[in-house]
Design an enzyme around this catalytic site. Sequence first.
Site, PDB file in Angstrom:
ATOM      1  N   GLY A  38       0.643  -1.299   0.034  1.00 32.16           N
ATOM      2  CA  GLY A  38       0.097   0.132  -0.001  1.00 32.16           C
ATOM      3  C   GLY A  38       0.897   1.174   0.087  1.00 32.16           C
ATOM      4  N   GLN A  73       3.196   6.517   2.824  1.00 29.22           N
ATOM      5  CA  GLN A  73       3.115   7.959   3.280  1.00 29.22           C
ATOM      6  C   GLN A  73       2.144   8.738   2.223  1.00 29.22           C
ATOM      7  OE1 GLN A  73       7.411   8.988   1.954  1.00 29.22           O
ATOM      8  NE2 GLN A  73       7.624   9.435   4.263  1.00 29.22           N
ATOM      9  N   GLU A  76       3.799  13.295  -6.310  1.00 30.21           N
ATOM     10  CA  GLU A  76       3.342  12.903  -7.835  1.00 30.21           C
ATOM     11  C   GLU A  76       3.674  11.461  -8.021  1.00 30.21           C
ATOM     12  OE1 GLU A  76       2.743  14.438 -12.355  1.00 30.21           O
ATOM     13  OE2 GLU A  76       3.476  15.829 -10.728  1.00 30.21           O
ATOM     14  N   ARG A 123       4.167   9.045  -6.099  1.00 30.44           N
ATOM     15  CA  ARG A 123       3.036   7.877  -5.482  1.00 30.44           C
ATOM     16  C   ARG A 123       1.882   7.988  -5.985  1.00 30.44           C
ATOM     17  NH1 ARG A 123       3.928  10.621   0.043  1.00 30.44           N
ATOM     18  NH2 ARG A 123       5.504  11.748  -1.100  1.00 30.44           N
TER      19      ARG A 123
END
Length: 295
Positions: free
Chosen positions: A68, A71, A88, A90
């Site tokens: 997942g 942060q 961006e 992520r």
Amino acid sequence: MNKRRLGRGLEALLGREEGGFEPGSLEEAGGDLLRVAVDHVDPNPYQPRRHFPAGELASLADSIRLHGVIQPILVRAVGDRYQLIAGERRLRASIEAHVHDIPARVMDLDDQRVFELAMVENLQREDLNAVDKAVAFREYLSKYGGTQEELAGRLGLDRSTVSNLIRLLDLPEDVLNSVRDGEITQGHARALLGLPDAESQVAACRRVVAERLSVRQTEALVATGVPTPAKSRVRKDPAHASVKAPHIVELEQHLHQRFGTAVAIKARASGKGQVIIDYNSQEEFDRVCSLIRGG
């Protein structure tokens, strides 16, 4: 580049009390934490980074599928949608991993602070190329005014760092593209500024790339004027020329991208060899050491 100074600059941008969060962690900068659908988040119009390597995104997407998004990204509300402030990679990797929603902190920031935070995030990551940094600095000063010294103070940088980067934009586009593509470093580009016109700068840049000249060699080349034609140079017999294995060349390019400076690997048949990392200033040396240590 000093991350502690960047952290202090970030505190000032967010209006936080000193010690309110760990310097360098944008994700601990306050705001409401919630989950947002990835298709409800629009890109940051002030994002200075223009290129996101496909390999990096694929690796991050694999990690997101397994663990997942650890942060949260930073966003702000714009109408009935969200606009990205930071994170961006992520966001892009989450979309690639077919994730529906991810954690986000919703912050109330104006355009100027969003622009500043986008620059700070990329400066902290250390891997934004020099030209994209320079373009972001110039666009910011054009949009919001102020001096280079004032911008440096807001970002936690030395004034010379900002001014030296902006000076690179005096180079012709062909040279700037070589910096963007990782063919030459910021140090090479700074040296090429010493040539009198765009034509000689482009010619010298091509020679630097073709002959894999170091920054010191480039400085020496600039000091002699326009480079001599290649036909006047003594060529080695191709049958006796030393050709690097493709995997060595690929690794050199990877390390060059990682450290932002020239890297040469000299491998011998015995299995011994050298890894040579160039640096052109104390600041660059400190930055490379920090990356080697994992800082």
